[in-house]
Design an enzyme around this catalytic site. Structure first.
Site, PDB file in Angstrom:
ATOM      1  N   ASN A  16       0.854  -1.202   0.000  1.00 19.95           N
ATOM      2  CA  ASN A  16       0.000   0.000   0.000  1.00 19.95           C
ATOM      3  C   ASN A  16       0.880   1.239   0.000  1.00 19.95           C
ATOM      4  OD1 ASN A  16      -2.400   1.633   0.444  1.00 19.95           O
ATOM      5  ND2 ASN A  16      -1.750   1.841   2.575  1.00 19.95           N
ATOM      6  N   HIS A  72       0.897   5.161   1.352  1.00 19.34           N
ATOM      7  CA  HIS A  72       0.218   6.004   2.338  1.00 19.34           C
ATOM      8  C   HIS A  72       0.885   7.379   2.350  1.00 19.34           C
ATOM      9  CE1 HIS A  72      -2.186   6.944   5.839  1.00 19.34           C
ATOM     10  NE2 HIS A  72      -1.099   7.447   6.401  1.00 19.34           N
ATOM     11  N   SER A 103       4.932   6.829   2.261  1.00 19.19           N
ATOM     12  CA  SER A 103       5.509   5.523   2.593  1.00 19.19           C
ATOM     13  C   SER A 103       4.822   4.438   1.781  1.00 19.19           C
ATOM     14  CB  SER A 103       5.289   5.186   4.076  1.00 19.19           C
ATOM     15  OG  SER A 103       5.730   6.222   4.919  1.00 19.19           O
ATOM     16  N   ASP A 118      -2.316   0.614   8.168  1.00 21.08           N
ATOM     17  CA  ASP A 118      -1.123   1.432   7.863  1.00 21.08           C
ATOM     18  C   ASP A 118       0.064   1.087   8.761  1.00 21.08           C
ATOM     19  OD1 ASP A 118      -2.664   2.762   5.952  1.00 21.08           O
ATOM     20  OD2 ASP A 118      -3.268   4.331   7.343  1.00 21.08           O
TER      21      ASP A 118
HETATM   22  C1  GAR Z   1      -2.741   9.136  -2.756  1.00 16.15           C
HETATM   23  O1  GAR Z   1      -2.216  10.321  -2.208  1.00 16.15           O
HETATM   24  C2  GAR Z   1      -2.535   7.982  -1.790  1.00 16.15           C
HETATM   25  O2  GAR Z   1      -1.337   8.046  -1.071  1.00 16.15           O
HETATM   26  C3  GAR Z   1      -3.713   8.175  -0.871  1.00 16.15           C
HETATM   27  O3  GAR Z   1      -4.780   8.504  -1.732  1.00 16.15           O
HETATM   28  C4  GAR Z   1      -4.265   9.212  -2.873  1.00 16.15           C
HETATM   29  C5  GAR Z   1      -4.774   8.538  -4.126  1.00 16.15           C
HETATM   30  O4  GAR Z   1      -4.446   9.284  -5.265  1.00 16.15           O
HETATM   31  N1  GAR Z   1      -3.987   6.972  -0.146  1.00 16.15           N
HETATM   32  C6  GAR Z   1      -4.481   6.955   1.074  1.00 16.15           C
HETATM   33  O5  GAR Z   1      -4.774   7.961   1.685  1.00 16.15           O
HETATM   34  C7  GAR Z   1      -4.676   5.569   1.650  1.00 16.15           C
HETATM   35  N2  GAR Z   1      -5.031   5.645   3.028  1.00 16.15           N
HETATM   36  P1  GAR Z   1      -4.478   8.604  -6.692  1.00 16.15           P
HETATM   37  O6  GAR Z   1      -5.856   7.966  -6.867  1.00 16.15           O
HETATM   38  O7  GAR Z   1      -4.278   9.763  -7.633  1.00 16.15           O
HETATM   39  O8  GAR Z   1      -3.382   7.593  -6.754  1.00 16.15           O
END
Ligand code: GAR
Length: 198
Positions: free
Chosen positions: A108, A110, A137, A146
């Site tokens: 994942n 984060h 991360s 997480d």
């Molecule tokens: C990203 O910033 C990712 O790190 C975050 O959601 C966004 C997705 O953007 N993930 C989380 O917060 C998971 N808990 P994307 O759809 O453009 O890749």
């Protein structure tokens, strides 16, 4: 080749960075399916444009029954026979049962320097704390949210006048560097932590 399923909920910019890197010569991974929990996830079209099969398992009809939702995910994945899963902005919490099933085979990204700021609103929390460094991360997914072993991190400076949005945008640039770099190593069995400087 390691068959990689990528799970998304939204625009899928991290998913695109993974797909585009796997398309380069010499990568030991190949994307087998992009799965979203909503037909409205913008990333589905971006995966299809890249010739990658897509699947949708909408969580809403399951009305909070996470086990049934995950059983539907497992069924949807079957034709694509993934070896591993990359969560890329997949905003549903998975149960311990699903995480155990994929233990060591699910990673994942984060948007914080874990172990700081697990959960949501990571950028606002880093700003509120007055942090001078923030980042993202990639970690193995375990039963605790997480919390799995960290496979890589990338840092950014927090700048005077940053808002959650400006900080998120700076971190996202690094997410697009970090996640493909970690996946490249992971599919060859390299789980040593990677530190990227911006
Ligand atoms: C990203 O910033 C990712 O790190 C975050 O959601 C966004 C997705 O953007 N993930 C989380 O917060 C998971 N808990 P994307 O759809 O453009 O890749």
């Amino acid at each position: 080749m390691v068959r990689v399923a990528v799970f998304i909920s939204g625009g899928g910019s991290n998913m695109v960075s993974l797909l585009d890197d796997m398309a380069r010569e010499g990568h030991a991974g190949t994307p087998c399916v992009v799965l979203a929990n909503s037909a409205n996830a913008g990333g589905l079209a971006r995966a299809a444009e890249r010739g990658v099969p897509t699947a949708v398992v909408d969580h809403r009809p399951f009305a909070g029954d996470r086990v049934a939702f995950e059983a539907a995910i497992t069924t949807a994945l079957e034709p694509y026979a993934p070896d591993m899963i990359c969560l890329a902005g997949f905003m549903r919490i998975l149960t311990a049962g699903f995480n155990d099933e994929w233990a060591g085979r699910m990673i994942n990204i984060h948007p914080s320097l874990l172990p700081k700021y697990k959960g949501l609103h990571t950028h606002a929390r880093a700003l509120e704390a007055g942090d001078k460094r923030h980042g993202c991360s990639v970690h193995e997914v375990t039963a605790t949210l997480d919390d799995g072993p960290i496979l890589g991190q990338a840092e950014v400076p927090v700048l005077e006048g940053d808002t959650p949005e400006t900080l998120a945008a700076r971190v996202l640039v690094q997410e697009h560097r970090l996640y493909p770099a970690v996946l490249r190593r992971f599919v060859t069995g390299d789980r040593s932590p990677l530190l990227l400087q911006s």
